[in-house]
Design a protein around this motif. Structure first.
Motif, PDB file in Angstrom:
ATOM      1  N   ASP A  14      15.977  16.375   2.717  1.00 27.37           N
ATOM      2  CA  ASP A  14      16.094  17.758   2.245  1.00 27.37           C
ATOM      3  C   ASP A  14      17.564  18.174   2.128  1.00 27.37           C
ATOM      4  OD1 ASP A  14      13.226  18.449   2.176  1.00 27.37           O
ATOM      5  OD2 ASP A  14      13.360  18.092   4.328  1.00 27.37           O
ATOM      6  N   ILE A  15      18.372  17.738   3.090  1.00 24.57           N
ATOM      7  CA  ILE A  15      19.798  18.082   3.051  1.00 24.57           C
ATOM      8  C   ILE A  15      20.460  17.455   1.819  1.00 24.57           C
ATOM      9  CG2 ILE A  15      22.020  17.725   4.232  1.00 24.57           C
ATOM     10  CD1 ILE A  15      20.381  17.916   6.911  1.00 24.57           C
ATOM     11  N   LEU A  16      20.112  16.207   1.535  1.00 25.01           N
ATOM     12  CA  LEU A  16      20.696  15.540   0.366  1.00 25.01           C
ATOM     13  C   LEU A  16      20.291  16.252  -0.923  1.00 25.01           C
ATOM     14  CD1 LEU A  16      20.262  11.769   1.334  1.00 25.01           C
ATOM     15  CD2 LEU A  16      22.411  13.026   1.104  1.00 25.01           C
ATOM     16  N   ARG A  17      19.036  16.694  -0.967  1.00 23.96           N
ATOM     17  CA  ARG A  17      18.569  17.390  -2.168  1.00 23.96           C
ATOM     18  C   ARG A  17      19.345  18.696  -2.357  1.00 23.96           C
ATOM     19  NH1 ARG A  17      12.970  16.334  -2.912  1.00 23.96           N
ATOM     20  NH2 ARG A  17      12.925  16.584  -0.663  1.00 23.96           N
ATOM     21  N   ASP A  18      19.530  19.426  -1.256  1.00 27.88           N
ATOM     22  CA  ASP A  18      20.284  20.676  -1.337  1.00 27.88           C
ATOM     23  C   ASP A  18      21.750  20.406  -1.691  1.00 27.88           C
ATOM     24  OD1 ASP A  18      18.028  22.063  -0.717  1.00 27.88           O
ATOM     25  OD2 ASP A  18      18.497  22.350   1.401  1.00 27.88           O
ATOM     26  N   ALA A  19      22.311  19.360  -1.090  1.00 27.74           N
ATOM     27  CA  ALA A  19      23.705  19.020  -1.371  1.00 27.74           C
ATOM     28  C   ALA A  19      23.886  18.710  -2.851  1.00 27.74           C
ATOM     29  CB  ALA A  19      24.134  17.833  -0.518  1.00 27.74           C
ATOM     30  N   GLN A  20      22.884  18.055  -3.423  1.00 28.09           N
ATOM     31  CA  GLN A  20      22.956  17.717  -4.846  1.00 28.09           C
ATOM     32  C   GLN A  20      22.887  18.982  -5.704  1.00 28.09           C
ATOM     33  OE1 GLN A  20      21.277  14.056  -6.505  1.00 28.09           O
ATOM     34  NE2 GLN A  20      19.851  15.370  -7.595  1.00 28.09           N
ATOM     35  N   GLU A  21      22.103  19.957  -5.258  1.00 19.52           N
ATOM     36  CA  GLU A  21      22.043  21.232  -5.986  1.00 19.52           C
ATOM     37  C   GLU A  21      23.410  21.912  -5.992  1.00 19.52           C
ATOM     38  OE1 GLU A  21      19.213  23.983  -6.245  1.00 19.52           O
ATOM     39  OE2 GLU A  21      17.719  22.487  -6.776  1.00 19.52           O
ATOM     40  N   ILE A  22      24.108  21.800  -4.866  1.00 23.06           N
ATOM     41  CA  ILE A  22      25.403  22.454  -4.741  1.00 23.06           C
ATOM     42  C   ILE A  22      26.468  21.740  -5.571  1.00 23.06           C
ATOM     43  CG2 ILE A  22      27.272  23.072  -3.133  1.00 23.06           C
ATOM     44  CD1 ILE A  22      25.041  23.219  -0.927  1.00 23.06           C
ATOM     45  N   HIS A  23      26.519  20.405  -5.421  1.00 26.27           N
ATOM     46  CA  HIS A  23      27.628  19.656  -6.010  1.00 26.27           C
ATOM     47  C   HIS A  23      27.279  18.937  -7.313  1.00 26.27           C
ATOM     48  CE1 HIS A  23      30.250  20.340  -2.560  1.00 26.27           C
ATOM     49  NE2 HIS A  23      29.205  20.105  -1.784  1.00 26.27           N
ATOM     50  N   GLY A  24      26.006  18.980  -7.712  1.00 28.09           N
ATOM     51  CA  GLY A  24      25.632  18.287  -8.938  1.00 28.09           C
ATOM     52  C   GLY A  24      25.261  16.837  -8.693  1.00 28.09           C
ATOM     53  N   TYR A  25      25.983  16.181  -7.798  1.00 27.88           N
ATOM     54  CA  TYR A  25      25.642  14.810  -7.420  1.00 27.88           C
ATOM     55  C   TYR A  25      26.203  14.559  -6.026  1.00 27.88           C
ATOM     56  CZ  TYR A  25      30.409  13.104  -8.206  1.00 27.88           C
ATOM     57  OH  TYR A  25      31.747  12.891  -8.125  1.00 27.88           O
ATOM     58  N   LEU A  26      25.855  13.385  -5.478  1.00 26.48           N
ATOM     59  CA  LEU A  26      26.263  13.075  -4.111  1.00 26.48           C
ATOM     60  C   LEU A  26      27.473  12.143  -4.141  1.00 26.48           C
ATOM     61  CD1 LEU A  26      22.617  12.510  -2.847  1.00 26.48           C
ATOM     62  CD2 LEU A  26      24.025  14.526  -2.400  1.00 26.48           C
ATOM     63  N   SER A  27      28.652  12.723  -4.045  1.00 25.02           N
ATOM     64  CA  SER A  27      29.870  11.918  -4.067  1.00 25.02           C
ATOM     65  C   SER A  27      30.070  11.264  -2.696  1.00 25.02           C
ATOM     66  CB  SER A  27      31.069  12.809  -4.383  1.00 25.02           C
ATOM     67  OG  SER A  27      31.242  13.743  -3.338  1.00 25.02           O
ATOM     68  N   ALA A  28      30.981  10.293  -2.646  1.00 26.11           N
ATOM     69  CA  ALA A  28      31.265   9.618  -1.379  1.00 26.11           C
ATOM     70  C   ALA A  28      31.716  10.638  -0.333  1.00 26.11           C
ATOM     71  CB  ALA A  28      32.347   8.555  -1.592  1.00 26.11           C
ATOM     72  N   ALA A  29      32.533  11.617  -0.768  1.00 30.89           N
ATOM     73  CA  ALA A  29      33.035  12.622   0.164  1.00 30.89           C
ATOM     74  C   ALA A  29      31.894  13.460   0.746  1.00 30.89           C
ATOM     75  CB  ALA A  29      34.043  13.530  -0.550  1.00 30.89           C
ATOM     76  N   VAL A  30      30.949  13.853  -0.125  1.00 33.44           N
ATOM     77  CA  VAL A  30      29.809  14.645   0.337  1.00 33.44           C
ATOM     78  C   VAL A  30      28.982  13.843   1.339  1.00 33.44           C
ATOM     79  CG1 VAL A  30      27.600  15.656  -0.381  1.00 33.44           C
ATOM     80  CG2 VAL A  30      29.678  16.136  -1.690  1.00 33.44           C
ATOM     81  N   MET A  31      28.741  12.579   1.021  1.00 30.97           N
ATOM     82  CA  MET A  31      27.917  11.750   1.914  1.00 30.97           C
ATOM     83  C   MET A  31      28.615  11.548   3.257  1.00 30.97           C
ATOM     84  SD  MET A  31      25.975   8.957  -0.481  1.00 30.97           S
ATOM     85  CE  MET A  31      27.203   8.597  -1.715  1.00 30.97           C
ATOM     86  N   GLU A  32      29.951  11.400   3.219  1.00 33.18           N
ATOM     87  CA  GLU A  32      30.688  11.237   4.478  1.00 33.18           C
ATOM     88  C   GLU A  32      30.601  12.503   5.329  1.00 33.18           C
ATOM     89  OE1 GLU A  32      34.633   9.935   3.383  1.00 33.18           O
ATOM     90  OE2 GLU A  32      33.792   8.051   2.621  1.00 33.18           O
ATOM     91  N   GLU A  33      30.712  13.652   4.660  1.00 35.42           N
ATOM     92  CA  GLU A  33      30.636  14.905   5.405  1.00 35.42           C
ATOM     93  C   GLU A  33      29.257  15.057   6.073  1.00 35.42           C
ATOM     94  OE1 GLU A  33      31.663  18.421   3.131  1.00 35.42           O
ATOM     95  OE2 GLU A  33      31.015  19.731   4.769  1.00 35.42           O
ATOM     96  N   ILE A  34      28.215  14.730   5.312  1.00 32.54           N
ATOM     97  CA  ILE A  34      26.857  14.836   5.871  1.00 32.54           C
ATOM     98  C   ILE A  34      26.707  13.896   7.068  1.00 32.54           C
ATOM     99  CG2 ILE A  34      24.400  14.407   5.397  1.00 32.54           C
ATOM    100  CD1 ILE A  34      24.940  15.345   2.505  1.00 32.54           C
ATOM    101  N   ALA A  35      27.203  12.671   6.919  1.00 33.08           N
ATOM    102  CA  ALA A  35      27.102  11.696   8.006  1.00 33.08           C
ATOM    103  C   ALA A  35      27.804  12.218   9.258  1.00 33.08           C
ATOM    104  CB  ALA A  35      27.698  10.362   7.566  1.00 33.08           C
ATOM    105  N   ASP A  36      28.993  12.799   9.063  1.00 30.53           N
ATOM    106  CA  ASP A  36      29.742  13.349  10.191  1.00 30.53           C
ATOM    107  C   ASP A  36      28.967  14.455  10.887  1.00 30.53           C
ATOM    108  OD1 ASP A  36      31.846  11.737  10.049  1.00 30.53           O
ATOM    109  OD2 ASP A  36      33.222  13.148   9.045  1.00 30.53           O
ATOM    110  N   GLU A  37      28.466  15.390  10.058  1.00 27.58           N
ATOM    111  CA  GLU A  37      27.777  16.559  10.620  1.00 27.58           C
ATOM    112  C   GLU A  37      26.499  16.170  11.370  1.00 27.58           C
ATOM    113  OE1 GLU A  37      28.524  19.894  10.510  1.00 27.58           O
ATOM    114  OE2 GLU A  37      30.488  19.499   9.608  1.00 27.58           O
ATOM    115  N   LEU A  38      25.809  15.172  10.848  1.00 23.96           N
ATOM    116  CA  LEU A  38      24.549  14.775  11.475  1.00 23.96           C
ATOM    117  C   LEU A  38      24.756  13.713  12.542  1.00 23.96           C
ATOM    118  CD1 LEU A  38      22.109  14.536   8.405  1.00 23.96           C
ATOM    119  CD2 LEU A  38      22.587  16.502   9.851  1.00 23.96           C
ATOM    120  N   ASP A  39      25.994  13.220  12.622  1.00 26.39           N
ATOM    121  CA  ASP A  39      26.331  12.190  13.589  1.00 26.39           C
ATOM    122  C   ASP A  39      25.487  10.925  13.401  1.00 26.39           C
ATOM    123  OD1 ASP A  39      27.862  11.191  15.593  1.00 26.39           O
ATOM    124  OD2 ASP A  39      26.604  11.946  17.236  1.00 26.39           O
ATOM    125  N   ILE A  40      25.433  10.480  12.156  1.00 28.95           N
ATOM    126  CA  ILE A  40      24.753   9.222  11.843  1.00 28.95           C
ATOM    127  C   ILE A  40      25.692   8.388  10.978  1.00 28.95           C
ATOM    128  CG2 ILE A  40      22.344  10.010  12.009  1.00 28.95           C
ATOM    129  CD1 ILE A  40      22.362  10.505   9.011  1.00 28.95           C
TER     130      ILE A  40
END
Lengths: 545, 157
Positions: free
Chosen positions: B29-55
């Motif tokens: 769900d987070i990835l889907r929302d992130a894609q709505e915000i940014h249009g696509y999932l860039s490496a930077a976006v994915m890194e930020e999500i990984a950091d925030e979720l600690d995975i």
């Protein structure tokens, strides 16, 4: 509440909407207002009526006259003649069999529902799916009330078990038995999941059930929750199914308002609520353990079984996963009893089945018929035969993972066991009819293209097998296949069937295996550089030796 | 994914993650929302999500590339998804794809130079009763012919 002397039901299922049902409805409302009938005639959007190929479709009640293939400009005639003067507009009436010279009037007489028996689709096309009141007026939530106030959970499980209901998602596992695994387990949390991740090519029954009768699924999930001791439900639905998602969300909100979801339902102390989660485009998530992985925020890769989800499913808790169509059968079974259900269909597979008929068939669309009906009755009866004067070549039952059945099998009864014996499957109920203008190699190549894309890549037999099969059929279609191509295909299919991790890889070769039984000659001719149907673009010069 | 109307203030990625209580179970769900915000999932976006979720970021990437509705590359304004499943294939989906390739001048997986359209193939859309079919954004189009495809594309011009 005002009284309307007539109701016009406009099918608002996706196929009809695509054919312009929105404009038809707007024109109808305009004409009704122009004729000053807005206090007397009510226009209602409803779920799929079935004859999708003939959309947009409307039904005028109380007479029950179905009109099809409508255009906005024809609405004034329907309003002026039918609604004002009470005369049926004969040339617009739906005809079940197109040759029939004289149209008949009522829906029941029109032949469309003649050979059908509607349990699952009981409300589709009859009620407004956005109105919980109409659902309740048609007996909705009565089964939930009966279960909660007059039955023990054990009695509910026993009733479903006795009914002989089998899972309608494809595998045909007895539903009551599935529930009986989860019910006795003591756990702090259990889940009911409705599998609405309908992805089998050619299947759209679940979408139309959810669009046409969303409350039936909510009611059934609550009953299942009571039976196995779960207070949380999750509907996992395809992300592409926008209309189904919206209708289901609205339906759940209304049920919550009326206290049919939430705490202390019917004052019995039973709590149940559900959430709707959407998929993100992966066919394999229709497999129940892959679906659970996806719900946990992971790649949708199937788990090794056992343990089965009934014991350890979502977040390791006991979880019952049921298909949409399976669930839609539950309220009528609770209300009318197991004996009634067993009286329909065949002994080993009681009840009905929703089929989607498509491909080279006159009446494309959705039907619900008793289990055990023959292929011939479906194709040449309800389906109206094969158009354009072509002959029948094969039917694929059960979606793309089903087998290819030639004309020798036309009198085969359609139920789980008969079709499995013939090397095919009842599966999700998709029935793809292919006429004799098509080439078997081209058809199989399209099957394999699908599977090589949808294989999740976790296990080697499926990941490599689907890709190699696609390559081999592409080579055959291009006339570049080696002499041993057919032998290689046979070996690959066997390896995949025996050693793939989940149902996807195990069933992907079904179409090829059955085609090799009945159409091997046609396939072999491609090795020699010839396409008898003239479909494959074989250039003789490019053929490998 | 549809571009949200500009009147609706966009949430930040952090807000979205906070709404999901930084729960890795809500990754999809987070990835889907992130894609709505940014249009696509860039490496930077994915890194930020990984950091925030600690995975591990590999897990985020693994999920992002598994599902066809998630994109790790920028896409055009309108995403055209042509159904190529067997029921559409039988009804002539090949001609639809050829027409789109010809008119747009791109192959499946590519975006037009003006960034208007991305052409993609999709598995069954579940509208087989009106095959062959395609989706543009959230809109489904059925009973396609090469002529109709050309007319439909004009409405997006």
């Amino acid at each position: 509440m005002s009284y309307f002397r007539a109701h016009v039901l406009v099918c608002a299922g996706t196929p009809c909407m695509l054919k312009g049902a929105g404009a038809v409805k707007d024109a109808l409302c305009r004409e009704i207002e122009r004729a000053g009938l807005q206090e007397e005639v009510r226009v209602v959007e409803t779920g799929c009526l079935g004859p999708c190929d003939d959309g947009p479709v409307i039904v005028v009640y109380p007479e029950g006259v179905m009109y099809s293939k409508l255009k906005p400009e024809e609405m004034s005639r329907i309003v002026q003649q039918h609604l004002l003067k009470g005369r049926v507009v004969e040339d617009l009436v739906y005809r079940a069999e197109k040759e029939k010279a004289k149209p008949v009037v009522s829906l029941e007489e029109q032949g469309y529902l003649d050979r059908q028996y509607r349990i699952v689709l009981r409300n589709c096309g009859r009620i407004d799916p956005d109105s919980i009141e109409e659902y309740i007026a048609n007996g909705g939530y009565e089964a939930l009330g009966k279960a909660l106030t007059t039955m023990t959970p054990e009695q509910v499980v026993a009733t479903v078990k006795d009914s002989g209901l089998r899972g309608r998602g494809g595998a045909g596992f007895p539903t009551g038995l599935k529930w009986s695994f989860t019910a006795p387990i003591a756990a702090d949390q259990k889940y009911i999941i409705c599998n609405a991740d309908e992805g089998e090519p050619g299947t759209f029954k679940d979408r139309l059930i959810l669009e046409g009768d969303p409350h039936s699924i909510i009611e059934a999930m609550a009953i299942a929750g009571y039976a196995v001791g779960a207070d949380q439900g999750i509907v996992y639905i395809r992300g592409e199914y926008h209309l189904s998602i919206e209708r289901l969300q609205r339906a759940a909100a209304r049920a919550r308002e009326l206290g049919l979801l939430g705490k202390d339902i019917f004052g019995t102390g039973f709590n149940f609520d559900l959430q709707i989660r959407t998929g993100a485009g992966a066919y394999v998530c229709g497999e129940e353990t892959a679906l659970i992985e996806s719900l946990e925020g992971k790649r949708g890769e199937p788990r090794l079984k056992p343990p089965y989800p009934g014991v350890a499913g979502l977040w390791g808790k006991p979880t019952v996963v049921n298909n949409v169509e399976t669930l839609a059968n539950i309220p009528p079974i609770i209300l009318k009893g197991a004996e009634w259900f067993r009286g329909i269909g065949t002994e080993k597979t009681p009840g009905t089945k929703v089929f989607t008929m498509l491909g080279d068939i006159t009446n494309q669309g959705l039907i619900e018929v008793p289990m055990g009906i023959t292929l011939r009755e479906v194709i040449y009866g309800v389906g109206g035969g094969i158009p354009n004067g072509r002959g029948f070549k094969l039917a694929q039952t059960g979606g793309t993972s089903g087998g290819c059945l030639p004309k020798e099998f036309l009198d085969l009864p359609m139920d789980y066991d008969s079709l499995a014996e013939a090397g095919s499957a009842l599966g999700s109920g998709a029935l793809l009819v292919i006429d004799d203008s098509h080439c078997i190699v081209d058809v199989l190549r399209s099957f394999m293209k699908f599977f090589q894309h949808e294989s999740c890549g976790q296990c080697t037999p499926c990941r490599e097998g689907t890709a190699r099969l696609y390559q081999l059929f592409s080579d055959l279609a291009a006339g570049k296949a080696g002499q041993d191509a057919v032998q290689l295909i046979k070996e690959l299919c066997q390896t995949m069937q025996l050693s793939s991790l989940c149902g996807l890889g195990q069933s992907a070769p079904n179409g090829v295996v059955t085609a090799l039984q009945y159409f091997e000659e046609e396939i072999q001719k491609h090795v020699a550089g010839e396409c008898p149907a003239g479909v494959c673009r074989i250039s003789m010069g490019s053929r490998a030796v | 994914m549809p571009v949200k109307s500009s009147t609706e203030p966009k949430k930040s990625l952090r807000q979205v993650i906070a709404e999901h209580n930084s729960d890795p179970g809500a990754l999809l769900d987070i990835l889907r929302d992130a894609q709505e915000i940014h249009g696509y999932l860039s490496a930077a976006v994915m890194e930020e999500i990984a950091d925030e979720l600690d995975i591990p970021v590999s897990r985020v990437y693994g999920v992002a590339t598994f599902y066809t509705l998630l994109a790790t590359k920028p896409k055009g304004e309108h995403i055209i998804r042509v159904c190529e499943s067997p029921p559409c294939h039988i009804r002539g989906a090949v001609n639809i794809l050829e027409t789109l390739k010809e008119v747009l001048g791109v192959n499946p997986g590519e975006t037009t130079e003006d960034k208007k359209f991305t052409l993609e193939l999709t598995s069954c859309l579940g509208v087989c009763g009106v095959a062959p079919a395609m989706m543009i954004g959230d809109q489904v189009y059925g009973n396609l012919t090469p002529e109709r495809v050309k007319e439909i594309l004009k409405t997006y011009a």
